[in-house]
Design an enzyme around this catalytic site. Structure first.
Site, mmCIF file in Angstrom:
data_model
loop_
_atom_site.group_PDB
_atom_site.id
_atom_site.type_symbol
_atom_site.label_atom_id
_atom_site.label_comp_id
_atom_site.label_asym_id
_atom_site.label_seq_id
_atom_site.Cartn_x
_atom_site.Cartn_y
_atom_site.Cartn_z
ATOM 1 N N CYS A 115 40.763 32.444 29.866
ATOM 2 C CA CYS A 115 41.436 33.368 30.782
ATOM 3 C C CYS A 115 40.777 33.419 32.160
ATOM 4 O O CYS A 115 41.462 33.330 33.194
ATOM 5 C CB CYS A 115 41.515 34.757 30.174
ATOM 6 S SG CYS A 115 39.957 35.389 29.504
ATOM 7 N N HIS B 10 41.146 40.768 34.635
ATOM 8 C CA HIS B 10 39.820 40.284 35.015
ATOM 9 C C HIS B 10 39.737 40.116 36.532
ATOM 10 O O HIS B 10 40.743 39.828 37.188
ATOM 11 C CB HIS B 10 39.535 38.927 34.373
ATOM 12 C CG HIS B 10 39.329 38.978 32.890
ATOM 13 N ND1 HIS B 10 39.203 40.144 32.170
ATOM 14 C CD2 HIS B 10 39.221 37.960 31.983
ATOM 15 C CE1 HIS B 10 39.030 39.848 30.882
ATOM 16 N NE2 HIS B 10 39.033 38.539 30.749
#
Length: 335
Positions: free
Chosen positions: A129, A242
């Site tokens: 990710c 994130h």
């Protein structure tokens, strides 16, 4: 329009459910949807396009007749069923790290190296990710000049550790507010009102498995086998999305104006020049959608060929589920 038989392996998990949601949003032409999970979850129901569909147990025979299988399971289960998926003639798009470094398996971010998907031999790997979000942010600059190295620091949301990560932060925040006892199980120490500067297993070079993914996967995706990345991965008390601070050095000098223009014009990326009076994105800005936001582009003060930037992206969506669905969509469009 041709329709396709699609299975989701791990359909009851957070990423599996997000895959179903993204498939609906992208209007993927589905003939038959087959949600699969472990025996423990079999028999439960998931919703897809307004219909309730019963989850079936994943077995070797379950993949017969499928055109695509989206994988949202951990490495052992992915490795367990990959041979059966390939034998059934389906294309397996796997979100685990089981096949990411296999030279026979393309590792794909559609906007960056989408054509690599067509070299598959039955399996395509979805990258990590943080790697996806970071590379999306710098890919436009890499088109102007090859990237020699990067220094990155990730600020990773607790949802990257799954539903247990979310629950642990929620429970700890409640305990803090009410003066209750704080316990931890998912993370090595308290995450509420704290940061944890280590994610993954420590390797021989003292970097973690999570930190080395940025370099090892980045080399494959950007087609830069000599790329060197120094990365520190930090877990932060953020629910979703994130963030990454990146300093990159290119072969030739790229000006801030050139970098901004490249970022602005790159598909799947948004340059933040003003959002609510600020010139940078935050995790909350990028949650529940698939665009990677980039801001604070500036010169690196330690290297004439360096640039520093800040980026944020939803790691459940673009960092996992949406990227896998986008790979499938690219294959479908040429089918």
């Amino acid at each position: 329009m041709k329709k396709f038989n699609i299975a989701v392996l791990g359909a009851t998990g957070a990423v599996g459910r997000e895959m179903l949601k993204v498939m609906e949003e992208y209007d993927i032409p589905v003939e038959t949807l087959l949600p699969l999970a472990s025996a423990k979850s079999a028999g439960t129901e998931i919703e897809f396009k307004g219909q309730k569909i019963k989850v079936q147990e994943a077995t070797d025979d379950a993949f017969k007749g499928m055109d695509f299988v989206l994988g949202a399971v951990q490495n052992p289960m992915s490795k367990r069923f990959a041979p059966a998926i390939v034998k059934a003639g389906a294309t397996y798009i796997d979100n685990s790290s089981a096949f990411r470094m296999d030279p026979e398996v393309p590792l794909v971010v559609p906007e960056i190296n989408g054509e690599d998907a067509f070299t598959n031999k039955g399996i395509i790997a979805n990258p990590n990710c943080s790697t996806i979000i970071t590379l999306m942010a710098v890919a436009g600059i890499a088109k102007l000049s090859p990237i020699k190295n990067m220094i990155a620091c990730t600020y990773q949301a607790v949802s990257g550790a799954g539903v247990n990560g979310l629950k642990e932060l929620e429970d700890q925040m409640k305990a803090l507010a009410e003066g209750g006892e704080i316990t931890h199980k998912t993370f090595p120490t308290q995450i509420a009102a704290n940061v944890i500067p280590m994610i993954g297993d420590v390797k021989d070079n003292l970097y973690t498995s999570e930190e080395m993914k940025m370099q090892n996967e980045g080399r494959r995706i950007l087609h830069l086998p000599e790329l060197v990345v120094n990365c520190t991965c930090v877990r932060v008390p953020v629910m979703r999305s994130h963030s990454i601070s990146v300093t990159l050095r290119t072969e030739k000098k790229i000006s801030i104006a050139e970098a901004n223009e490249a970022i602005k014009n790159y598909p799947g990326v948004k340059l933040i020049e003003d959002i609510d009076g600020r010139a940078y994105p935050t995790p909350l800005d990028t949650s529940n959608q698939d665009i990677v936001y980039v801001g604070r582009v500036r010169d690196d003060l330690t290297d004439d060929h360096g640039l520093t930037l800040w980026c944020c992206g939803d790691q459940v969506r673009k960092g996992a589920a949406a990227n896998a669905v986008q790979i499938m969509k690219k294959l479908i469009e040429k089918a």
